[in-house]
Design a protein around this motif. Structure first.
Motif, mmCIF file in Angstrom:
data_model
loop_
_atom_site.group_PDB
_atom_site.id
_atom_site.type_symbol
_atom_site.label_atom_id
_atom_site.label_comp_id
_atom_site.label_asym_id
_atom_site.label_seq_id
_atom_site.Cartn_x
_atom_site.Cartn_y
_atom_site.Cartn_z
ATOM 1 N N TYR A 256 0.806 -1.215 0.000
ATOM 2 C CA TYR A 256 0.000 0.000 0.000
ATOM 3 C C TYR A 256 0.849 1.281 0.000
ATOM 4 N N VAL A 257 2.109 1.202 0.442
ATOM 5 C CA VAL A 257 2.974 2.387 0.363
ATOM 6 C C VAL A 257 3.305 2.696 -1.097
ATOM 7 N N GLN A 258 3.701 1.657 -1.841
ATOM 8 C CA GLN A 258 3.983 1.835 -3.258
ATOM 9 C C GLN A 258 2.718 2.233 -4.015
ATOM 10 N N ALA A 259 1.579 1.632 -3.651
ATOM 11 C CA ALA A 259 0.315 1.969 -4.310
ATOM 12 C C ALA A 259 -0.081 3.415 -4.026
ATOM 13 N N THR A 260 0.228 3.903 -2.832
ATOM 14 C CA THR A 260 -0.053 5.301 -2.502
ATOM 15 C C THR A 260 0.740 6.238 -3.399
ATOM 16 N N VAL A 261 2.028 5.936 -3.575
ATOM 17 C CA VAL A 261 2.878 6.754 -4.445
ATOM 18 C C VAL A 261 2.320 6.775 -5.865
ATOM 19 N N GLU A 262 1.970 5.610 -6.386
ATOM 20 C CA GLU A 262 1.487 5.523 -7.762
ATOM 21 C C GLU A 262 0.134 6.221 -7.933
ATOM 22 N N THR A 263 -0.712 6.159 -6.911
ATOM 23 C CA THR A 263 -2.012 6.821 -6.994
ATOM 24 C C THR A 263 -1.858 8.337 -6.946
ATOM 25 N N ASP A 275 -5.495 19.844 -3.934
ATOM 26 C CA ASP A 275 -4.498 19.237 -3.046
ATOM 27 C C ASP A 275 -4.878 17.795 -2.701
ATOM 28 N N ILE A 276 -3.840 16.994 -2.379
ATOM 29 C CA ILE A 276 -4.009 15.561 -2.101
ATOM 30 C C ILE A 276 -3.589 15.266 -0.664
ATOM 31 N N LEU A 277 -4.382 14.469 0.040
ATOM 32 C CA LEU A 277 -4.038 13.982 1.378
ATOM 33 C C LEU A 277 -3.976 12.462 1.328
ATOM 34 N N ALA A 278 -2.807 11.897 1.652
ATOM 35 C CA ALA A 278 -2.623 10.444 1.636
ATOM 36 C C ALA A 278 -2.371 9.951 3.055
ATOM 37 N N ALA A 289 7.730 6.972 1.267
ATOM 38 C CA ALA A 289 6.950 7.531 0.160
ATOM 39 C C ALA A 289 7.429 8.931 -0.202
ATOM 40 N N LEU A 290 7.835 9.694 0.813
ATOM 41 C CA LEU A 290 8.299 11.063 0.585
ATOM 42 C C LEU A 290 9.529 11.086 -0.311
ATOM 43 N N GLU A 291 10.460 10.165 -0.070
ATOM 44 C CA GLU A 291 11.685 10.114 -0.868
ATOM 45 C C GLU A 291 11.372 9.846 -2.341
#
Length: 707
Positions: A256-263, A275-278, A289-291
């Motif tokens: 889900y971390v990688q999926a969050t980045v891709e989304t 704006d987006i809130l994850a 995810a920030l990196e």
């Protein structure tokens, strides 16, 4: 980056929020039970408050708050009813303004808060609004610190402080109105206070109660505090929530971390500006995810100098990625609330503090991983631990609501609709999954004879109650009849867990009061050592190994860290000393404050003194006495080495945490642990100390025997 990005199912007509349920009721975007271990998980709590009207005069700021228009309604309802259930979203002003309204009509007010930082911050803010200094009309008492005087009419207290005031005044006659704030967190202490205040309200008919919450089930609270004849009433100050389109993943995502980045990237390149809130579960996940997103943002912003649109036709805009978690410095938390320019999309990666603790303006898109960190008590291991687990349906609804504050929004859930339908409706309150030993000890000290008939808002599991009573009996805090012993009376007054309280009470017998004060204080804080990345991570590990690590384990290492810090604390080089050794200066200062508070109790009130031993009081002899004093509190949390790994006393399969200084050494036969955590399918022991089997028989002969 993976080429296969998450696919989402388009929402149907019935997936818009708010919606009507099958029984005809309207589903509102509030979470009646978002408790989720806020009292333990530091990443999921914050004392930060954002004030967008800070440039205006103080009187104007007060009138700008949403609660101002409800002032007369609040006072009228409280005049007609004994208990007011006040529901209002974060930032509406209920914590600072309602106590002042009550003060203005002559009440002597007490306001409780679950955290020390919030208690002191609110007291300072209210005093500032009134043009006074803290300690005059407005005061506070928290964590052994008090700024109150005879003129104080409005007191901000932590929940534990109010509980300890009941020792001297069981009916709290010094107050005419009590405000129980942040009830939606449903911490263990909140539930205990609710039970006690209900009993007090039956005795004091003229005592007024205000139960204040951001997202609590108001009907449940009204029924709980109704003493007959409609003594409680509900008032809601919730604002408008815009419709929200909810998208589900077409199939489960493996990471889900990688999926969050891709989304995030998918929304950025295909959806209109907003704006987006994850939501993620921890600081580590956020930084990971920030990196990745920062690398993408740099490339995206460079390309935007040569393009106006993405391939989808959406206008190309820059991206700014910001983290938000509880231990982040306040000046960095502030950046989340500041508006970016019209050509930059802000992406906020947050823990669940963005769910209820703070409200971020301008969010149009929410990405929800479906997980959060939750604390639970392991009966087999004997201590609490924090683990990542699926949340509840109400958590999902509350997170989706973050996207509908200003306009119609979208929520992307990184799990299937089938998985959503299988979620539990509510998160269990902390009393259902916490270690109850401290709570039962406090109630027993207050004279509650029958603990099983105490009016808890939610009944705790019987096995947790039994385990807590067994622990208190083993620590000799209660006798076989359940009565409080002299040792138990002292332990009840110490604001630490019973195991740590037992160490302090027993320390005088081993001639090491000062050392145990230090150890217990260090066990109350987390994140002593800072974690670097890359080369700095190696340097941090070497600095810790060379300066502090010892063969006896983490607990003695903490003693070394504190003693070394205390030697330089009063010099200008203290912060630089911490930086060079990768030690968190703020955490060390917190440990110092805790130690000072505990020392006042142990030495000044309890009058404990060190026993005198023959010979020089140093070297191996002193170290062994310190370790035995620690063991006198932690003996129920022992583990022995078996061919298949470590086993707890009740058969729990345990492993040494990778953060422990014992991780890279030869595994000892016996050890004790102060806390545990979970990682995938393993239970990890933290805060360890090596012990000898003979010590267990010597220190706790009533608990251990040879077989």
């Amino acid at each position: 980056m993976s080429e296969k990005r998450p696919m989402f199912v388009k929402p149907g007509e019935n997936s818009l929020y708010p919606i009507k349920n099958k029984d005809g009721t309207v589903e509102t975007l509030v979470n009646p039970n978002v408790e989720s271990a806020l009292s333990i998980d530091n990443d999921s709590k914050t004392s930060f408050v954002y004030n967008r009207y800070h440039h205006l005069p103080m009187s104007t700021q007060r009138q700008k708050l949403p609660v101002f228009q409800y002032r007369n309604h609040i006072l009228y309802l409280l005049e007609k009813h004994q208990t007011l259930i006040l529901i209002g979203e974060t930032g509406c002003g209920k914590s600072t303004q309602v106590p002042q309204y009550l003060l203005e009509i002559g009440h002597r007010v007490c306001v409780t808060q679950p955290r020390v930082a919030a208690t002191m911050t609110l007291a300072a803010r209210v005093a500032d609004e009134r043009g006074e200094r803290v300690g005059e009309t407005v005061g506070f008492a928290a964590a052994m610190r008090s700024e109150r005087s005879a003129e104080t009419q409005l007191s901000f207290l932590t929940e534990g402080t109010l509980l300890r005031e009941m020792f001297a005044s069981p009916l709290l006659m010094q107050y005419t109105c009590i405000v129980l704030d942040e009830v939606h967190e449903r911490s263990l202490m909140t539930d205990i206070l609710m039970g006690l205040l209900k009993k007090i309200a039956k005795k004091r008919k003229h005592l007024k109660l205000v139960i204040s919450s951001a997202t609590m089930d108001a009907q449940f609270l009204r029924e709980y505090f109704d003493l007959g004849g409609g003594t409680s009433v509900i008032m809601s100050m919730e604002g408008r929530v815009h419709p929200i389109d909810v998208f589900y993943a077409a199939e489960p995502v493996p990471d889900y971390v990688q999926a969050t980045v891709e989304t995030v990237i998918k929304i950025h390149e295909n959806q209109p500006f907003g704006d987006i809130l994850a939501f993620l579960t921890s600081q580590e996940e956020i930084l990971s995810a920030l990196e990745t997103l920062n690398t993408y943002a740099e490339d995206n912003n460079d390309r935007n100098e040569r393009r106006k649109h993405f391939p989808s036709g959406v206008g190309a805009v820059n991206m700014l990625v910001l983290p938000l978690y509880g231990t982040l410095p306040h000046y960095r938390q502030l950046k989340v609330f500041q508006s970016a320019d019209g050509k930059t999309r802000k992406v906020v990666l947050a823990t669940n503090i963005a769910e209820t603790s703070v409200t971020i303006p301008g969010i149009n898109y929410v990405i929800d991983c479906g997980f959060h960190k939750l604390a639970h008590y392991s009966v087999s291991a004997g201590v609490e631990c924090v683990s990542v687990c699926p949340y509840s349906a109400q958590n999902a609804t509350q997170r989706a609501g973050r996207a509908g504050r200003t306009a119609r929004g979208q929520c992307y859930r990184l799990y299937t609709e089938e998985a959503y339908n299988q979620l539990p409706p509510l998160t269990a309150p902390e009393i259902r999954r916490a270690d109850l030993s401290a709570a039962l000890l406090q109630l027993r000290a207050l004279g509650i004879e029958n603990l099983l008939k105490f009016p808890f808002p939610t009944k705790p599991p019987a096995k947790h109650v039994l385990s807590a009573l067994e622990l208190l009996l083993a620590l000799k805090a209660v006798d076989k009849t359940g009565g409080l012993t002299q040792r138990g009376e002292m332990m009840a007054e110490l604001p630490v867990r019973p195991m740590c309280a037992a160490m302090l009470v027993n320390s005088g017998e081993y001639g090491c009061i000062d050392e145990i004060l230090t150890i217990v204080s260090m066990l109350q804080v987390d994140g002593i050592f800072m974690k670097g990345s890359g080369k700095s991570a190696i340097e941090a590990r070497v600095a810790r190994r060379n300066n502090f690590e010892v063969a006896e384990g983490d607990i003695l290492m903490y003693l070394n860290v504190y003693d070394s810090y205390a030697a330089v604390r009063d010099t200008r080089a203290a912060k630089e000393w911490c930086r060079r050794r990768y030690i968190n200066h703020r955490v060390m200062e917190k440990a110092y404050e805790i130690r000072c508070s505990l020392e006042k109790l142990v030495k000044n009130k309890f009058k404990l003194e060190d026993a005198v031993f023959e010979g020089p009081d140093l070297g191996t002899g002193k170290t062994i006495r310190i370790m035995k004093a620690v063991l006198s509190g932690l003996f129920p949390a022992a583990a022995r080495l078996t061919p298949s790994g470590y086993r707890g006393l009740r058969g729990a399969e345990l492993y040494i945490s990778g953060d422990s200084c014992l991780y890279h050494t030869q595994q000892p036969s016996w050890l004790v642990y102060a806390s545990i955590s979970t990682s995938s399918d393993r239970t990890l022991m933290r805060d360890l100390m090596v012990v000898q089997r003979e010590w267990l028989l010597e220190v706790a002969p009533h608990y251990y025997r040879l077989t």
